[in-house]
Design an enzyme around this catalytic site. Structure first.
Site, mmCIF file in Angstrom:
data_model
loop_
_atom_site.group_PDB
_atom_site.id
_atom_site.type_symbol
_atom_site.label_atom_id
_atom_site.label_comp_id
_atom_site.label_asym_id
_atom_site.label_seq_id
_atom_site.Cartn_x
_atom_site.Cartn_y
_atom_site.Cartn_z
ATOM 1 C CB THR A 34 90.599 -16.845 -95.446
ATOM 2 O OG1 THR A 34 89.726 -15.537 -94.617
ATOM 3 C CG2 THR A 34 92.015 -16.988 -95.828
ATOM 4 C CB ALA A 81 94.266 -8.231 -90.191
ATOM 5 C CB THR A 132 92.436 -3.884 -83.301
ATOM 6 O OG1 THR A 132 92.073 -3.924 -82.041
ATOM 7 C CG2 THR A 132 93.752 -4.659 -83.646
ATOM 8 C CG ASP A 133 89.915 -1.938 -78.867
ATOM 9 O OD1 ASP A 133 90.290 -2.859 -79.525
ATOM 10 O OD2 ASP A 133 89.579 -1.412 -78.008
ATOM 11 C CD GLU A 134 91.502 -7.216 -79.664
ATOM 12 O OE1 GLU A 134 92.471 -8.608 -78.607
ATOM 13 O OE2 GLU A 134 90.221 -8.055 -80.440
ATOM 14 C CE1 TYR A 158 94.309 -9.140 -84.847
ATOM 15 C CE2 TYR A 158 93.110 -8.295 -82.909
ATOM 16 C CZ TYR A 158 93.135 -8.087 -84.051
ATOM 17 O OH TYR A 158 92.386 -7.333 -84.758
ATOM 18 C CE LYS A 162 95.624 -4.887 -88.103
ATOM 19 N NZ LYS A 162 95.246 -4.514 -88.806
#
Length: 352
Positions: A34, A81, A132-134, A158, A162
């Site tokens: 992508t 991702a 991810t920490d998000e 997002y 995840k």
């Protein structure tokens, strides 16, 4: 042999390059290519028989089954991702398809492959999922850093996608016994970073004489992790992590965005001064904040250090200097990734 997905992107390509620089074990590299996947990231591997690149989608189950059957990998490392919060806000469906549906299909392909392995192969196999920490949400200024025991409270399309993929990975371990490992990392920076993210965007815009866009008041706090430190952590988790466990990976560098930008400007002032003698910091401009922008992330990486002996090799001062120097030394790479579509996207999203 290991199978790496998303290995032409920022973190994935750094992982592939570091892996092949350290050992002879080969990699099958599956990437959809992508906008953020860039084969030029892997130019140095041209002709290297240890690197087999395949263009394809982790959502293509038939392709996954074929690759697993042909190459017989001992591990799958999933970097693939959609990963940019702003893009998820304006186009969430791609994030659901890749991060949720794609991870599900990759898990199913891996499960069926793993279940047919002989006993020694089943015991040795690993599925490592890079997250991810998000997924943990946001922190107040005085809150302790995220640990692996924090509640999952994603706040963007997002991070929600995840978090969903993390839950699938966990469920495939507890339901089917698939030997999985999950890593949740803080904000990465370093070479090969696509210039829609803060640090490369600031470097590229500064050198081009363009405004340096800062969301809101610039006081959003992140923990910054040099990408090659992240790669070393993943190698260590793959080597010695306990199946079913999650490991947080952080750089112990908690800083507000405006401080990051000022640091980059100071390094550019030193390494590539403006012709007019002014600081690049004069190009800073504040723009409308991102909807639902998380104020603070911070990673507690003590479990990884305590159980597996890993800690980052770079401080922020050493890592950011290496990063700025890499962009100064690689203008051709920067020019190649800055397509018309990229310029239009930046103009749309960083408005004052």
């Amino acid at each position: 042999m290991i199978l790496v997905t998303g290995g032409a992107g920022f973190i994935g390509a750094n992982f592939v390059l570091d892996w092949l620089a350290r050992n002879e074990e080969g990699i099958v590299n599956l990437d959809k290519l992508t906008y953020a996947g860039n084969l030029h990231n892997l130019d140095s591997l041209h002709g290297d028989a240890r690197h087999c690149f395949v263009q394809g989608d982790i959502g293509d189950r038939a392709l996954l089954d074929t690759l697993l059957a042909e190459h017989r990998p001992r591990a799958v490392v999933n970097f693939a991702a959609e990963s940019h919060v702003d893009r998820s806000i304006h186009g969430p469906e791609d994030f659901i398809q890749t991060n949720v549906v794609g991870t599900f299909r990759l898990l199913e392909a891996a499960r069926h492959y793993w279940s047919a392995l002989p006993a020694t192969g089943k015991e040795a196999f690993r599925f490592l999922h890079v997250s991810t920490d998000e997924v943990y949400g946001t922190l107040a200024p005085s809150d302790p850093a995220f640990t692996e025991g924090n509640r999952v409270e994603p706040n963007s399309p997002y991070s929600a996608s995840k978090a969903a993929s993390d839950h699938l990975v966990r469920a495939w371990h507890h339901t089917y016994g698939l030997p999985v490992l999950t890593t949740n990392c803080s904000n990465n920076y370093g070479p090969l970073h696509f210039p829609e993210k803060l640090i490369p965007l600031v470097i590229v815009n500064a050198l081009a004489g363009k405004p340096l866009p800062i969301y809101g008041d610039g006081m959003q706090v992140r923990d910054w992790l040099y990408v090659r430190d992240h790669c070393s952590a993943i190698r260590r988790v793959l080597e010695a992590g306990q199946p079913g466990e999650t490991y947080n990976v952080g750089g112990w560098n908690e800083m507000p965005n405006i401080a990051i930008v000022n640091t980059v400007c100071a390094l550019l002032d030193e390494l590539r001064p403006r012709a007019d003698g002014q600081s690049y910091a004069t190009q800073i401009t504040y723009v409308t904040d991102r909807p639902g922008h998380d104020r603070r992330y911070a990673i507690d990486a003590r479990k990884l250090e305590r159980e597996l002996g890993w800690k980052p090799a770079e401080t922020f001062a050493t890592g950011i200097r290496k990063t700025v120097q890499w962009y100064l030394d690689n203008p051709e790479w920067v020019a190649q990734v800055q397509s018309g579509a990229y310029r239009d996207w930046v103009a749309k999203h960083y408005v004052s």
